[in-house]
Write an enzyme that holds these catalytic residues in place. Structure first.
Site, PDB file in Angstrom:
ATOM      1  N   ASP A 298       1.392 -10.017   1.859  1.00 13.89           N
ATOM      2  CA  ASP A 298       1.760  -8.970   2.828  1.00 13.89           C
ATOM      3  C   ASP A 298       1.564  -9.422   4.275  1.00 13.89           C
ATOM      4  O   ASP A 298       1.890  -8.675   5.204  1.00 13.89           O
ATOM      5  CB  ASP A 298       0.947  -7.691   2.581  1.00 13.89           C
TER       6      ASP A 298
ATOM      7  N   CYS B  55       8.648  -1.560  -1.311  1.00 16.68           N
ATOM      8  CA  CYS B  55       9.377  -2.644  -0.672  1.00 16.68           C
ATOM      9  C   CYS B  55      10.237  -3.386  -1.686  1.00 16.68           C
ATOM     10  O   CYS B  55       9.799  -3.634  -2.810  1.00 16.68           O
ATOM     11  CB  CYS B  55       8.390  -3.623  -0.042  1.00 16.68           C
TER      12      CYS B  55
ATOM     13  N   LYS C  82      -3.481   1.563   3.702  1.00 26.46           N
ATOM     14  CA  LYS C  82      -2.425   2.146   2.852  1.00 26.46           C
ATOM     15  C   LYS C  82      -2.688   1.838   1.371  1.00 26.46           C
ATOM     16  O   LYS C  82      -2.593   2.722   0.522  1.00 26.46           O
ATOM     17  CB  LYS C  82      -1.072   1.556   3.267  1.00 26.46           C
ATOM     18  N   ASN C  83      -3.020   0.580   1.078  1.00 29.26           N
ATOM     19  CA  ASN C  83      -3.131   0.199  -0.330  1.00 29.26           C
ATOM     20  C   ASN C  83      -4.450   0.632  -0.970  1.00 29.26           C
ATOM     21  O   ASN C  83      -4.696   0.369  -2.139  1.00 29.26           O
ATOM     22  CB  ASN C  83      -2.911  -1.308  -0.488  1.00 29.26           C
TER      23      ASN C  83
ATOM     24  N   ARG D  90       6.404   3.344   6.996  1.00 28.67           N
ATOM     25  CA  ARG D  90       5.790   3.511   5.669  1.00 28.67           C
ATOM     26  C   ARG D  90       4.331   3.061   5.685  1.00 28.67           C
ATOM     27  O   ARG D  90       3.512   3.615   4.942  1.00 28.67           O
ATOM     28  CB  ARG D  90       6.529   2.668   4.623  1.00 28.67           C
TER      29      ARG D  90
ATOM     30  N   ARG E  11       9.815  -6.470  -9.428  1.00 28.50           N
ATOM     31  CA  ARG E  11       8.492  -5.821  -9.336  1.00 28.50           C
ATOM     32  C   ARG E  11       8.279  -5.098 -10.656  1.00 28.50           C
ATOM     33  O   ARG E  11       8.413  -3.880 -10.749  1.00 28.50           O
ATOM     34  CB  ARG E  11       8.434  -4.857  -8.145  1.00 28.50           C
TER      35      ARG E  11
HETATM   36  C1  LIG Z   1       0.708  -0.036  -3.165  1.00 26.17           C
HETATM   37  C2  LIG Z   1       0.154  -1.409  -3.227  1.00 26.17           C
HETATM   38  O1  LIG Z   1      -1.027  -1.608  -3.440  1.00 26.17           O
HETATM   39  N1  LIG Z   1       1.025  -2.410  -3.008  1.00 26.17           N
HETATM   40  C3  LIG Z   1       0.549  -3.779  -2.977  1.00 26.17           C
HETATM   41  C4  LIG Z   1       0.442  -4.281  -4.403  1.00 26.17           C
HETATM   42  O2  LIG Z   1       1.709  -4.111  -5.017  1.00 26.17           O
HETATM   43  P1  LIG Z   1       1.795  -4.237  -6.601  1.00 26.17           P
HETATM   44  O3  LIG Z   1       0.557  -3.719  -7.207  1.00 26.17           O
HETATM   45  O4  LIG Z   1       3.100  -3.633  -6.971  1.00 26.17           O
HETATM   46  O5  LIG Z   1       1.822  -5.791  -6.784  1.00 26.17           O
HETATM   47  P2  LIG Z   1       1.314  -6.581  -8.064  1.00 26.17           P
HETATM   48  O6  LIG Z   1       0.029  -7.245  -7.729  1.00 26.17           O
HETATM   49  O7  LIG Z   1       1.358  -5.678  -9.243  1.00 26.17           O
HETATM   50  O8  LIG Z   1       2.505  -7.638  -8.255  1.00 26.17           O
HETATM   51  C5  LIG Z   1       2.360  -8.995  -8.072  1.00 26.17           C
HETATM   52  C6  LIG Z   1       3.355  -9.734  -8.939  1.00 26.17           C
HETATM   53  O9  LIG Z   1       3.101  -9.464 -10.310  1.00 26.17           O
HETATM   54  C7  LIG Z   1       4.277  -9.069 -10.977  1.00 26.17           C
HETATM   55  N2  LIG Z   1       3.948  -8.018 -11.956  1.00 26.17           N
HETATM   56  C8  LIG Z   1       3.127  -6.999 -11.582  1.00 26.17           C
HETATM   57  C9  LIG Z   1       2.845  -5.966 -12.457  1.00 26.17           C
HETATM   58  C10 LIG Z   1       3.425  -6.011 -13.741  1.00 26.17           C
HETATM   59  O10 LIG Z   1       3.235  -5.110 -14.564  1.00 26.17           O
HETATM   60  N3  LIG Z   1       4.237  -7.046 -14.080  1.00 26.17           N
HETATM   61  C11 LIG Z   1       4.515  -8.071 -13.212  1.00 26.17           C
HETATM   62  O11 LIG Z   1       5.235  -8.994 -13.546  1.00 26.17           O
HETATM   63  C12 LIG Z   1       5.174  -8.489  -9.880  1.00 26.17           C
HETATM   64  O12 LIG Z   1       6.549  -8.564 -10.235  1.00 26.17           O
HETATM   65  C13 LIG Z   1       4.827  -9.370  -8.699  1.00 26.17           C
HETATM   66  O13 LIG Z   1       5.597 -10.550  -8.740  1.00 26.17           O
HETATM   67  O14 LIG Z   1       0.053  -5.654  -4.402  1.00 26.17           O
HETATM   68  C14 LIG Z   1       1.016  -6.519  -3.764  1.00 26.17           C
HETATM   69  C15 LIG Z   1       0.544  -7.951  -3.937  1.00 26.17           C
HETATM   70  O15 LIG Z   1      -0.632  -8.151  -3.263  1.00 26.17           O
HETATM   71  C16 LIG Z   1       1.174  -6.106  -2.307  1.00 26.17           C
HETATM   72  O16 LIG Z   1       2.231  -6.862  -1.755  1.00 26.17           O
HETATM   73  C17 LIG Z   1       1.506  -4.630  -2.180  1.00 26.17           C
HETATM   74  O17 LIG Z   1       1.389  -4.247  -0.827  1.00 26.17           O
HETATM   75  C1  LIG Z   2       4.753  -4.513  -0.506  1.00 24.45           C
HETATM   76  C2  LIG Z   2       4.136  -3.560   0.175  1.00 24.45           C
HETATM   77  O1  LIG Z   2       3.975  -2.271  -0.165  1.00 24.45           O
HETATM   78  P1  LIG Z   2       4.454  -1.475  -1.482  1.00 24.45           P
HETATM   79  O2  LIG Z   2       3.791  -2.127  -2.642  1.00 24.45           O
HETATM   80  O3  LIG Z   2       3.933  -0.117  -1.212  1.00 24.45           O
HETATM   81  O4  LIG Z   2       5.937  -1.568  -1.530  1.00 24.45           O
HETATM   82  C3  LIG Z   2       3.448  -3.847   1.451  1.00 24.45           C
HETATM   83  O5  LIG Z   2       2.567  -3.046   1.822  1.00 24.45           O
HETATM   84  O6  LIG Z   2       3.787  -4.851   2.107  1.00 24.45           O
END
Ligand SMILES: CC(=O)N[C@H]1[C@@H](OP(=O)(O)OP(=O)(O)OC[C@H]2O[C@@H](n3ccc(=O)[nH]c3=O)[C@H](O)[C@@H]2O)O[C@H](CO)[C@@H](O)[C@@H]1O
Ligand SMILES: C=C(OP(=O)(O)O)C(=O)O
Length: 423
Positions: A307, A119, A22-23, A399, A124
């Protein structure tokens, strides 16, 4: 309303096919929209709800998409992309919406994001994304109802991430790929999915180096072309099956995956009593005796994947002693604790730390999937529980895990997916 009904007690045995990630596929669909001509072919695309939302969204902005489900193949013609609006009714249902931003900035010159789903795991934020776009020359206007980003061409710059954000890294690479000049991204994410997306972008003609080191350099090119790419295996889907075998005292063979992608998760599962054996792209996992308690700190790759933390919490309920979990990525990822406690577990949460007082026998109950991974963790708990577990809000599981009931049934589990007419 989708719900899952699980009757516990069967040890899982047999062979399971690991789905495409998915990711990885979500950013790849975003990347496909960067190609102004031709048709992109993505293979090993998982039949999950997030992919269906991504297809709807790609069509909403003007792409033509065909999903050959039986062949797990997606064909995307992005030549007609013309509208900047990522509409609320689709965008608010999945996180992958944010991965459409770079393509629309390049193709249309602006993006209006009317909502961001995914999620619910606490804060986030997207500030790393927005700060990066601004440094590349975009204007970002964050309103309550929508985020409006505009750019009359992007120019390379030095960018950084305060922490190695997964989608943040993918988005800034995609934004830089067609920017004028050189971009350096410091503190970039190392996740295997990020590397797979880079591999696809490189085939498309992008000039990217340094992946896997934390420092990525992107030399902008004038155009990217449509290509064929096979989506890597989903390590989170594989992890769920390994833990399903472990929690039920069974043994599974997983086709098309690699222990390398698990990072520290592999070693922690071994400490808990899971035995692994890898033959090429086939991994065998089985439980070796009683589950042992564990101490886990979640981290970015190769650390313990957040995850897979909820699934581990479910396993820890059956381990012979207290387990300690420190969640360091998300500030709201312990919603599972109270659902597990309804099933007889004793999980105490204190801020970002949880203690799971194992072993406690689990019994069936009606519980709620608050998010995708707590949902699959409840399925695992149900497989090991006495009696029947009903997991509400099953859409959240759909999802990210394809045909999960059917794939678990093939291993001997008693799991049904039901659709209730009552919302
Ligand atoms: C679609 C996808 O790929 N989703 C994955 C992606 O989510 P996603 O890319 O949203 O997760 P991030 O690695 O960005 O977030 C990690 C942490 O960084 C913080 N943060 C992030 C971006 C930002 O601009 N500012 C900030 O503060 C977030 O609040 C969070 O606490 O990586 C997560 C962490 O491995 C996984 O759980 C999700 O499954
Ligand atoms: C947090 C997850 O996904 P998403 O970033 O798509 O919400 C997940 O795959 O567990």
């Amino acid at each position: 309303m989708v719900r899952y009904r699980v009757r516990g007690g069967n040890a899982l045995r047999g062979t399971a096919f690991v789905q495409g990630a998915k990711n990885a596929v979500l950013p790849m669909i975003g990347a496909a929209l960067l190609a102004a001509e031709g048709r992109t072919v993505l293979r090993n695309v998982p039949l999950i709800e997030d992919v269906r939302r991504a297809i709807e969204l790609a069509e909403a902005v003007g792409a033509r998409v065909q999903f050959h489900e039986a062949e797990r193949t997606l064909v995307i013609d992005a030549s007609g992309v013309h509208t900047p609006v990522l509409p609320e009714e689709i965008a608010s249902r999945f996180r992958g919406v944010i991965l459409f931003v770079p393509a629309l900035l390049h193709r249309v010159g602006e993006v209006i994001v009317e909502g961001v789903g995914g999620c619910n795991l606490g804060a986030r934020n997207l500030d790393f994304h927005y700060n990066g776009y601004k440094r590349l020359g975009a204007l970002v206007d964050e309103q309550e109802s929508a985020i409006h980003i505009k750019a009359a061409g992007l120019t390379g710059a030095t960018l950084y991430l305060d922490r190695p954000s997964h989608t943040g890294t993918e988005n800034l690479i995609m934004a830089a790929a067609l920017a004028q000049g050189t971009t350096v991204i410091e503190n970039a994410a190392l996740e295997p999915e990020v590397l797979d997306v880079i591999e696809m972008l490189r085939k498309m003609g992008a000039n990217i180096s340094g992946e896997g080191t934390g420092f990525i350099t992107v030399e902008g090119v004038r155009e990217l072309k449509a290509v064929e790419h096979t989506v890597m295996a989903d390590r989170l889907d594989a992890g769920a099956f390994m833990m399903a075998a472990a929690i039920t005292g069974g043994e599974v063979t997983l086709l098309g995956t690699s222990l390398e992608h698990l990072g520290v998760v592999r070693w922690k599962l071994e400490q808990m009593g899971v035995e692994f054996f890898q033959e090429g792209a086939v991994v065998h996992a089985r439980r070796d005796g009683q589950l042992r308690p564990i101490n886990v700190i979640t981290d970015t790759y190769p650390g313990f994947a957040t995850d897979l933390q909820p699934q581990l919490m479910a396993m820890a309920a059956l381990a012979g002693g207290p387990s300690y979990i420190h969640e360091r990525i998300f500030d709201g990822r312990f919603a599972l604790a109270r659902e597990l406690n309804k099933m007889g577990a004793r999980v105490e949460v204190n801020g970002s730390r949880a203690v799971v007082h194992g072993p406690t026998p689990l019994r069936g109950a009606t519980v709620e999937a608050h998010d995708l991974r707590s949902g699959i963790a409840l399925v695992l708990a149900g497989l090991a529980a006495e009696g029947e577990t009903v997991i509400e809000s099953g859409y959240r599981i759909d999802r990210g895990h394809a045909d999960i009931a059917q794939r678990l049934r093939a291993l001997g589990a008693d799991v049904e997916r039901e659709i209730s007419p009552f919302a």
